[in-house]
Design an enzyme around this catalytic site. Structure first.
Site, mmCIF file in Angstrom:
data_model
loop_
_atom_site.group_PDB
_atom_site.id
_atom_site.type_symbol
_atom_site.label_atom_id
_atom_site.label_comp_id
_atom_site.label_asym_id
_atom_site.label_seq_id
_atom_site.Cartn_x
_atom_site.Cartn_y
_atom_site.Cartn_z
ATOM 1 N N ASP A 23 0.849 -1.194 0.000
ATOM 2 C CA ASP A 23 0.000 0.000 0.000
ATOM 3 C C ASP A 23 0.885 1.243 0.000
ATOM 4 O OD1 ASP A 23 0.962 -0.505 2.561
ATOM 5 O OD2 ASP A 23 -0.755 0.383 3.557
ATOM 6 N N HIS A 28 3.456 6.380 0.540
ATOM 7 C CA HIS A 28 4.742 7.054 0.272
ATOM 8 C C HIS A 28 4.838 7.595 -1.155
ATOM 9 C CE1 HIS A 28 6.550 4.038 3.398
ATOM 10 N NE2 HIS A 28 5.858 5.001 3.985
ATOM 11 N N ASP A 32 9.047 4.754 -3.640
ATOM 12 C CA ASP A 32 9.467 3.458 -3.090
ATOM 13 C C ASP A 32 9.751 2.413 -4.176
ATOM 14 O OD1 ASP A 32 9.423 4.131 -0.446
ATOM 15 O OD2 ASP A 32 7.584 3.048 0.064
ATOM 16 N N TRP A 145 -3.327 -1.216 11.938
ATOM 17 C CA TRP A 145 -1.981 -0.637 11.835
ATOM 18 C C TRP A 145 -1.953 0.417 12.939
ATOM 19 C CZ3 TRP A 145 -3.180 -3.815 8.173
ATOM 20 C CH2 TRP A 145 -2.411 -4.064 7.048
ATOM 21 N N TYR A 147 -0.199 3.073 14.808
ATOM 22 C CA TYR A 147 0.999 3.908 14.731
ATOM 23 C C TYR A 147 0.840 5.166 15.584
ATOM 24 C CZ TYR A 147 2.661 1.228 10.627
ATOM 25 O OH TYR A 147 3.119 0.259 9.784
ATOM 26 N N ARG A 149 1.475 8.686 16.321
ATOM 27 C CA ARG A 149 1.972 9.725 15.400
ATOM 28 C C ARG A 149 1.145 11.003 15.538
ATOM 29 N NH1 ARG A 149 3.188 7.553 9.506
ATOM 30 N NH2 ARG A 149 4.680 6.370 10.756
ATOM 31 N N LYS A 178 -0.671 -4.376 13.822
ATOM 32 C CA LYS A 178 0.632 -4.241 13.183
ATOM 33 C C LYS A 178 1.277 -2.984 13.724
ATOM 34 C CE LYS A 178 2.782 -3.281 8.890
ATOM 35 N NZ LYS A 178 2.648 -2.792 7.547
ATOM 36 N N SER A 203 6.000 -4.372 11.430
ATOM 37 C CA SER A 203 6.197 -3.904 10.057
ATOM 38 C C SER A 203 7.644 -4.212 9.671
ATOM 39 C CB SER A 203 5.919 -2.409 9.954
ATOM 40 O OG SER A 203 6.890 -1.711 10.675
ATOM 41 N N GLY A 204 7.899 -4.214 8.385
ATOM 42 C CA GLY A 204 9.258 -4.503 7.914
ATOM 43 C C GLY A 204 10.149 -3.276 8.035
ATOM 44 N N GLY A 231 6.855 -5.137 3.412
ATOM 45 C CA GLY A 231 6.772 -4.699 2.022
ATOM 46 C C GLY A 231 8.157 -4.533 1.438
HETATM 47 P P1 FBP Z 1 7.103 -1.795 4.993
HETATM 48 O O1 FBP Z 1 7.385 -3.222 5.393
HETATM 49 O O2 FBP Z 1 7.577 -1.487 3.609
HETATM 50 O O3 FBP Z 1 7.610 -0.841 6.054
HETATM 51 O O4 FBP Z 1 5.524 -1.631 4.934
HETATM 52 C C1 FBP Z 1 4.789 -1.600 6.101
HETATM 53 C C2 FBP Z 1 3.838 -0.429 6.124
HETATM 54 O O5 FBP Z 1 3.040 -0.433 7.294
HETATM 55 C C3 FBP Z 1 2.921 -0.333 4.927
HETATM 56 O O6 FBP Z 1 1.778 -1.118 5.051
HETATM 57 C C4 FBP Z 1 2.666 1.145 4.871
HETATM 58 O O7 FBP Z 1 2.499 1.582 3.571
HETATM 59 C C5 FBP Z 1 3.918 1.748 5.412
HETATM 60 O O8 FBP Z 1 4.579 0.772 6.154
HETATM 61 C C6 FBP Z 1 3.652 2.957 6.266
HETATM 62 O O9 FBP Z 1 4.887 3.514 6.610
HETATM 63 P P2 FBP Z 1 5.052 4.888 7.355
HETATM 64 O O10 FBP Z 1 5.589 4.559 8.703
HETATM 65 O O11 FBP Z 1 6.059 5.635 6.529
HETATM 66 O O12 FBP Z 1 3.715 5.579 7.412
#
Ligand code: FBP
Length: 254
Positions: A23, A28, A32, A145, A147, A149, A178, A203-204, A231
């Site tokens: 996504d 981004h 990417d 997800w 986060y 922020r 996540k 997350s990766g 990702g």
């Molecule tokens: P990656 O493994 O590439 O980090 O992807 C995980 C992810 O959560 C995606 O689903 C999403 O697009 C992105 O990271 C969000 O990243 P950011 O922290 O920059 O908002």
């Protein structure tokens, strides 16, 4: 078979998840991607051949690529999104699809981003609450997800705030959350503990060397997490199937 497997049978194996996320085109932008991985079909092939347990995309991509009819990896439909062009202080992820859309597109789970601590947190809470009610009707698993922020979150990498966000995911009823990795197995354990019955996946993150990424994966799994949604560390890798196999070994011990 545990409760989780019964509900989540399609997108987990042995109670673990290995999701491929694409996504980033929304989150981004095309920065990417390269000539090859800008094509969703390239990434979908990796997910199938790399034996991922789910493929995460936005509605537009699932629809335009007729994903569920063309690929075997279960679909996780992301129901909200944002671009990075907007200011981060009052960060907000707008609802873009419904659980009904996910059902129509053949999804086996839905994903929703919540920026915990954002001035617009309450809107995202309310919107997810509706999604969750709809998901309960359809028996659709949900992944948050989570986060931390926005302008009230001075350090979004702080383990305490990541643990708080993971706990919020439990309170909101998510089956899986996540989160970003906290940087050590010890601190990630506190995140897993905070989430209790909600499974935690990492997350990766941005692209690491193979060794660094696999080391991170081991630390995450040693903390008791249930897997990854990754990702860039897979589809930006020169040899995506090799890194997928290495990741599979760490997550499933295969
Ligand atoms: P990656 O493994 O590439 O980090 O992807 C995980 C992810 O959560 C995606 O689903 C999403 O697009 C992105 O990271 C969000 O990243 P950011 O922290 O920059 O908002």
């Amino acid at each position: 078979m545990g409760d989780f497997e019964k509900r989540f049978g399609k997108i987990c194996r042995d109670g673990k998840l290995m999701l491929c996320a694409m996504d980033q085109g929304m989150e981004h932008g095309p920065r990417d991607f390269n000539e090859t991985n800008i094509n969703p079909d390239y990434v979908f092939e990796i997910a199938d051949k790399g034996k991922f347990t789910g493929m995460v995309v936005q509605k537009g991509v699932a629809y335009k690529y007729d994903y569920a009819n063309r690929y075997k990896t279960p679909l996780v439909l992301k129901l909200n999104g944002r671009t990075e062009l907007l200011p981060r202080e009052d960060v907000y992820s707008a609802p873009l699809a419904t659980v009904k859309d996910a059902v129509k597109l053949g999804a086996d789970a839905v994903g929703y981003t919540i920026y915990v601590g954002s001035p617009r947190e309450a809107e995202m809470f309310r919107e997810f609450a509706e999604i969750h009610s709809e998901a309960m009707e359809y028996g659709m698993p949900t992944i948050i997800w989570a986060y931390p922020r926005g302008k009230y979150v001075p350090d979004e990498k702080k383990p305490e705030v990541i643990a708080y966000a993971a706990r919020v995911a439990l309170e909101l009823g998510a089956d899986v959350t996540k989160v970003n990795y906290t940087g050590s197995s010890e601190s990630f354990k506190t995140v897993v503990r905070a989430a209790q019955k909600t499974k935690v996946i990492s997350s990766g993150g941005s692209k690491l060397s193979d060794e660094q990424f696999i080391e991170k994966a081991k630390e995450v799994m040693n903390a008791g997490a249930a897997g990854f949604a990754v990702g860039r560390n897979v589809w930006q890798n020169e040899n995506p199937l090799k890194i997928s196999e290495q990741l599979r070994k760490v997550i499933f011990g295969e």
